[in-house]
Design an enzyme around this catalytic site. Sequence first.
Site, PDB file in Angstrom:
ATOM      1  N   TYR A 243       6.153   7.564  71.417  1.00  0.00           N
ATOM      2  CA  TYR A 243       4.750   7.328  71.090  1.00  0.00           C
ATOM      3  C   TYR A 243       4.567   5.938  70.459  1.00  0.00           C
ATOM      4  O   TYR A 243       5.222   5.610  69.475  1.00  0.00           O
ATOM      5  CB  TYR A 243       4.246   8.396  70.132  1.00  0.00           C
ATOM      6  CG  TYR A 243       2.784   8.692  70.338  1.00  0.00           C
ATOM      7  CD1 TYR A 243       2.373   9.816  71.042  1.00  0.00           C
ATOM      8  CD2 TYR A 243       1.812   7.829  69.858  1.00  0.00           C
ATOM      9  CE1 TYR A 243       1.039  10.073  71.264  1.00  0.00           C
ATOM     10  CE2 TYR A 243       0.478   8.071  70.072  1.00  0.00           C
ATOM     11  CZ  TYR A 243       0.095   9.199  70.779  1.00  0.00           C
ATOM     12  OH  TYR A 243      -1.236   9.436  71.008  1.00  0.00           O
TER      13      TYR A 243
ATOM     14  N   HIS B 186      -4.457  27.931  65.260  1.00  0.00           N
ATOM     15  CA  HIS B 186      -4.660  26.514  65.610  1.00  0.00           C
ATOM     16  C   HIS B 186      -5.111  25.736  64.387  1.00  0.00           C
ATOM     17  O   HIS B 186      -5.498  26.299  63.362  1.00  0.00           O
ATOM     18  CB  HIS B 186      -5.684  26.388  66.738  1.00  0.00           C
ATOM     19  CG  HIS B 186      -7.095  26.733  66.334  1.00  0.00           C
ATOM     20  ND1 HIS B 186      -8.206  26.149  66.875  1.00  0.00           N
ATOM     21  CD2 HIS B 186      -7.585  27.624  65.412  1.00  0.00           C
ATOM     22  CE1 HIS B 186      -9.307  26.635  66.339  1.00  0.00           C
ATOM     23  NE2 HIS B 186      -8.960  27.534  65.459  1.00  0.00           N
TER      24      HIS B 186
ATOM     25  N   ALA C  91      -1.844  16.660  73.208  1.00  0.00           N
ATOM     26  CA  ALA C  91      -2.219  17.877  73.917  1.00  0.00           C
ATOM     27  C   ALA C  91      -2.325  17.650  75.429  1.00  0.00           C
ATOM     28  O   ALA C  91      -1.880  18.487  76.222  1.00  0.00           O
ATOM     29  CB  ALA C  91      -3.542  18.411  73.365  1.00  0.00           C
TER      30      ALA C  91
ATOM     31  N   ASP D 216      -2.762  17.847  62.978  1.00  0.00           N
ATOM     32  CA  ASP D 216      -3.843  17.994  63.926  1.00  0.00           C
ATOM     33  C   ASP D 216      -3.413  19.070  64.925  1.00  0.00           C
ATOM     34  O   ASP D 216      -2.342  19.683  64.772  1.00  0.00           O
ATOM     35  CB  ASP D 216      -4.223  16.665  64.588  1.00  0.00           C
ATOM     36  CG  ASP D 216      -3.117  16.044  65.446  1.00  0.00           C
ATOM     37  OD1 ASP D 216      -2.114  16.723  65.737  1.00  0.00           O
ATOM     38  OD2 ASP D 216      -3.265  14.868  65.830  1.00  0.00           O
ATOM     39  N   CYS D 217      -4.244  19.340  65.937  1.00  0.00           N
ATOM     40  CA  CYS D 217      -3.956  20.491  66.805  1.00  0.00           C
ATOM     41  C   CYS D 217      -2.634  20.337  67.549  1.00  0.00           C
ATOM     42  O   CYS D 217      -1.804  21.254  67.574  1.00  0.00           O
ATOM     43  CB  CYS D 217      -5.109  20.747  67.767  1.00  0.00           C
ATOM     44  SG  CYS D 217      -5.420  19.423  68.979  1.00  0.00           S
ATOM     45  N   SER D 218      -2.407  19.159  68.144  1.00  0.00           N
ATOM     46  CA  SER D 218      -1.164  18.968  68.906  1.00  0.00           C
ATOM     47  C   SER D 218       0.019  18.690  68.001  1.00  0.00           C
ATOM     48  O   SER D 218       1.168  18.939  68.377  1.00  0.00           O
ATOM     49  CB  SER D 218      -1.335  17.839  69.926  1.00  0.00           C
ATOM     50  OG  SER D 218      -1.753  16.644  69.295  1.00  0.00           O
TER      51      SER D 218
ATOM     52  N   HIS E 236      -8.188  20.026  73.056  1.00  0.00           N
ATOM     53  CA  HIS E 236      -7.676  20.890  71.990  1.00  0.00           C
ATOM     54  C   HIS E 236      -6.526  21.749  72.508  1.00  0.00           C
ATOM     55  O   HIS E 236      -6.425  22.032  73.707  1.00  0.00           O
ATOM     56  CB  HIS E 236      -8.800  21.793  71.472  1.00  0.00           C
ATOM     57  CG  HIS E 236      -8.462  22.539  70.213  1.00  0.00           C
ATOM     58  ND1 HIS E 236      -8.060  21.901  69.059  1.00  0.00           N
ATOM     59  CD2 HIS E 236      -8.449  23.872  69.922  1.00  0.00           C
ATOM     60  CE1 HIS E 236      -7.844  22.799  68.111  1.00  0.00           C
ATOM     61  NE2 HIS E 236      -8.058  23.992  68.615  1.00  0.00           N
TER      62      HIS E 236
END
Length: 313
Positions: free
Chosen positions: A96, A277, A228, A208-210, A265
């Site tokens: 990343y 989540h 995600a 965060d979600c991911s 999401h």
Amino acid sequence: MLQTESTRWVCTVPVATVWTAPEKIREVDAEGLGKTPNINKWINTMTAEESRDMVDSNRVQSQLLFGEPVMIDEMADGWAKIAAIWQPSQKDERGYPGWVPIDQLKEVEALDELGYARVVSQMAQLWTEDFKPLLVVPFNTMLPVKELGEFIRVQTPLGDAFIMAEQAEVARGFNQVEKGTGVDVANLAATFLQLPYFWGGMSSYGYDCSGLSYNMLKANGVIIPRDAKDQAAEGHEINKDSQQDWHIGDLLFFAYEEGKGRLHHVGIYYGNGLMIHSPTPGKAIEIIELAGTVHEKELCAVRRFVENEGAEE
């Protein structure tokens, strides 16, 4: 790449934020920068509008944990352009990408012969060699092992340190953690209930979600992409319209325009029509029932990364 074969650049703070660009920082972000960032204070200082702006203005890409290695492409004006090599991404095949303050990175000897000690508690105290408190590091921090015992000696960018064996597990490599079941993934996520959502969050200060899905699977022996959208392109495809085929621990993906638009999401299936989540700025990790929610309409994909569902105790 500025490092050599015998060295690597690693994160020197408990959590370093990976920014989209140096000019994306704001005055309120000061607590997240420097050699001694205070992540709790940073999160708690931000207003709801400032937290939302993290998302709307695309300020943050991801985060690094203490000791996490990176590749450096360039250094300029106190910043390093890096690739986080433990975080797969379609943005860069090496890992990343983003920008990190140089004073949150350090070049150290490359060491992994005895594997890594992975922090299994939400936070863990590191101790100096004369057993004075050194640093508190978050869940999933992985540090090279130098010696095993009741206290594990680890290599850190601040020098050798010790961690209590009960707060860590030893893995042969960062991607060789013992594999868990789908139930293990879901149950682990539940230990973080009420942890605040944090955009770009990759630590037990806030996911965060991911970031939640990435870290819960990483802790159970599966490395998946950081984002995600990338996660939804991998794994074993499961029929999204046949809930009886879903396993606990499967990842559920959601897109705008009732599942036909942009994916935005991800959550973890908790069984019995439930999902755990990290929802959105201003909220915290929660378990919800999918039926009757906007998520039910926006479901666009289900992916399986852990074939063994396991059984609840």
